[in-house]
Design an enzyme around this catalytic site. Structure first.
Site, mmCIF file in Angstrom:
data_model
loop_
_atom_site.group_PDB
_atom_site.id
_atom_site.type_symbol
_atom_site.label_atom_id
_atom_site.label_comp_id
_atom_site.label_asym_id
_atom_site.label_seq_id
_atom_site.Cartn_x
_atom_site.Cartn_y
_atom_site.Cartn_z
ATOM 1 N N ASP A 30 1.248 -0.869 0.244
ATOM 2 C CA ASP A 30 0.217 -0.097 0.443
ATOM 3 C C ASP A 30 1.325 1.278 0.012
ATOM 4 O O ASP A 30 1.784 0.855 0.353
ATOM 5 C CB ASP A 30 -0.850 0.179 1.401
ATOM 6 C CG ASP A 30 -0.412 -0.230 2.536
ATOM 7 O OD1 ASP A 30 1.006 -0.346 1.961
ATOM 8 O OD2 ASP A 30 -1.090 -0.483 3.515
ATOM 9 N N ASP A 49 -7.681 -7.479 1.174
ATOM 10 C CA ASP A 49 -7.261 -7.372 2.328
ATOM 11 C C ASP A 49 -7.767 -6.754 3.999
ATOM 12 O O ASP A 49 -8.398 -6.129 3.591
ATOM 13 C CB ASP A 49 -5.649 -7.080 2.016
ATOM 14 C CG ASP A 49 -5.358 -5.445 2.281
ATOM 15 O OD1 ASP A 49 -5.698 -5.458 3.351
ATOM 16 O OD2 ASP A 49 -6.298 -4.371 1.638
ATOM 17 N N CYS A 75 -12.566 -28.643 9.673
ATOM 18 C CA CYS A 75 -11.494 -27.478 9.520
ATOM 19 C C CYS A 75 -10.369 -28.884 9.334
ATOM 20 O O CYS A 75 -10.498 -29.685 10.289
ATOM 21 C CB CYS A 75 -11.098 -26.294 10.127
ATOM 22 S SG CYS A 75 -9.303 -25.312 9.439
ATOM 23 N N CYS A 89 -7.023 -27.267 8.627
ATOM 24 C CA CYS A 89 -5.484 -26.925 9.069
ATOM 25 C C CYS A 89 -5.307 -27.732 9.807
ATOM 26 O O CYS A 89 -5.265 -28.434 10.674
ATOM 27 C CB CYS A 89 -5.584 -25.322 9.296
ATOM 28 S SG CYS A 89 -6.578 -25.260 11.532
ATOM 29 N N CYS A 141 -6.116 -27.181 13.272
ATOM 30 C CA CYS A 141 -7.239 -28.447 13.744
ATOM 31 C C CYS A 141 -7.114 -30.110 14.061
ATOM 32 O O CYS A 141 -8.068 -30.754 14.145
ATOM 33 C CB CYS A 141 -8.091 -28.288 13.027
ATOM 34 S SG CYS A 141 -9.340 -26.378 13.123
ATOM 35 N N HIS A 176 -5.122 -20.919 11.775
ATOM 36 C CA HIS A 176 -6.045 -21.883 11.675
ATOM 37 C C HIS A 176 -7.197 -20.205 11.165
ATOM 38 O O HIS A 176 -7.549 -20.600 9.969
ATOM 39 C CB HIS A 176 -7.288 -21.716 12.880
ATOM 40 C CG HIS A 176 -8.746 -21.574 12.815
ATOM 41 N ND1 HIS A 176 -8.671 -23.170 12.341
ATOM 42 C CD2 HIS A 176 -9.639 -21.111 12.820
ATOM 43 C CE1 HIS A 176 -10.009 -23.043 12.057
ATOM 44 N NE2 HIS A 176 -10.591 -21.672 13.079
#
Length: 379
Positions: free
Chosen positions: A95, A269, A307, A309, A312, A338
């Site tokens: 940015d 974002d 989930c 991930c 998890c 997560h």
């Protein structure tokens, strides 16, 4: 000369009008709609680049203001650019620093030339202008760089917002003129105009006439109610070129990502997933979960049974609660992994729903599971 960043349309969802596409950059292709994790200081907090790749983060965002102050863009340039400095070989968006500077309301002075402000670190007097913002981002070597703009607060008087957007237009033109590496870095302009349809239209007309490689919508998610944000998107997104990327800045809640995609946004974002992770708040398929709550002390199941991930698959709510309560860094890492995985998977699901022409159905199913009523969604 070929543009550094281009947009390839793939499909439009027949049910919702959402776009499926690809953004081509010097460091790879981004499948859209996409969420960009925020790596403010050239790192996504607590995460390694390798972990981000494992969860298939396609692009990350870094912050011009913070890297300008520390370590300095000259040091990043000497290291070979931001990609080499942080060991990330996928796309990066930087940015302009405008939002951070304008957030320092009691520490900055705006003139036509630029903004004089005090460093939040040590109080040093510093200066940012369109030319300086381009110099910094050219040195950083990001794939996508943002024009220096003025981001008005919410609420703001109509006359102030109009003068602000006109200055943003003049600054965008100066950014174009001083951008030294257009063949290597795509420069996006930022549409402003507050909550006023005529001003958003004026800003879009002025900026699209300059033919930037991509366009962002700024000045949203700054405290306005969600229904107002969606109204602005409804009349602003159609003003943006269909053959270029559309980026909604600073938005990252699951509901807003889906609603934004429905309205034709390609890129998002937000610091939300990493920020709330540090407080022990997790996004799950059944809504937000505050892991600090006592009821999780003896819950040996995962944060989210649906989930896949790393967190998890390997750790329980009880263990993560213990880590967070004990201020252990590993707990923050686990909740961050997560939350980022959750949003990146959500965007994969959104892309799949667009491909199958069922994004509106997907939205309704997701919201029913996530537990958001119409009021919470902004309707």
């Amino acid at each position: 000369m070929a543009a550094a960043v281009t947009y390839e349309p793939i499909k439009t969802c027949k049910q919702s009008g959402a776009r499926l596409g690809k953004v081509h950059t010097p460091h790879g292709v981004i499948e859209t709609p996409a969420f960009m994790p925020v790596g403010t200081q050239a790192t996504v907090k607590t995460m390694s680049p390798e972990e981000l790749k494992t969860m298939d983060a396609q692009i990350i965002l870094s912050n011009t203001y913070h890297l300008f102050i520390r370590p300095g863009h000259d040091i990043v340039k000497a290291a070979g650019g931001l990609h080499k400095f942080m060991n990330w070989d996928r796309p990066i968006l930087t940015d302009s620093g405008g939002f951070q500077v304008f957030s320092l309301s009691n520490m900055r002075k705006i003139t036509e030339e630029g903004v004089t402000f005090k460093s939040h670190l040590n109080g040093d007097k510093l200066f940012l202008s369109p030319e300086v913002a381009m110099e910094i981002q050219n040195a950083l070597g990001s794939d996508i760089m943002m024009a220096f703009d003025e981001c008005p607060p919410f609420p703001a008087e109509y006359d102030y917002v109009k003068k602000s957007l006109e200055r943003t237009t003049r600054w965008a033109e100066r950014c174009l003129k001083s951008h030294s590496r257009p063949e290597d870095q795509g420069l996006f302009a930022i549409i402003q105009g507050g909550m006023h349809e005529d001003l958003r239209r004026l800003s879009a007309e002025q900026l699209t006439s300059m033919d930037f490689p991509g366009y962002a919508i700024g000045g949203l998610s700054v405290g306005e109610p969600k229904h107002l944000m969606y109204e602005v998107l409804d009349y602003t997104t159609p003003l943006m070129p269909a053959n270029k990327p559309r980026y909604l800045m600073g938005v990252g809640s699951p509901d807003a990502l889906i609603e934004g995609a429905i309205r034709g946004i390609d890129m998002f974002d937000c610091v939300l997933p990493t920020r709330i992770a540090r407080n022990g708040t997790c996004m799950t398929s059944e809504g937000r979960l505050v892991i600090r709550n006592a009821k999780h002390a003896t819950d040996f199941g995962p944060l989210d049974p649906k989930c896949s991930c790393y967190t998890c698959k390997n750790y329980s709510r009880a263990y993560i609660r213990h880590l967070i309560k004990a201020d252990e860094t590993f707990g923050i890492r686990l909740t961050t992994i997560h939350n980022l995985h959750f949003l990146l998977q959500l965007m994969r699901d959104v892309r799949g729903a667009i491909q199958e022409d069922r994004l509106l159905d997907f939205r309704d199913e997701f919201f029913a599971s996530y537990g958001l009523n119409d009021n919470e969604r902004g309707f």
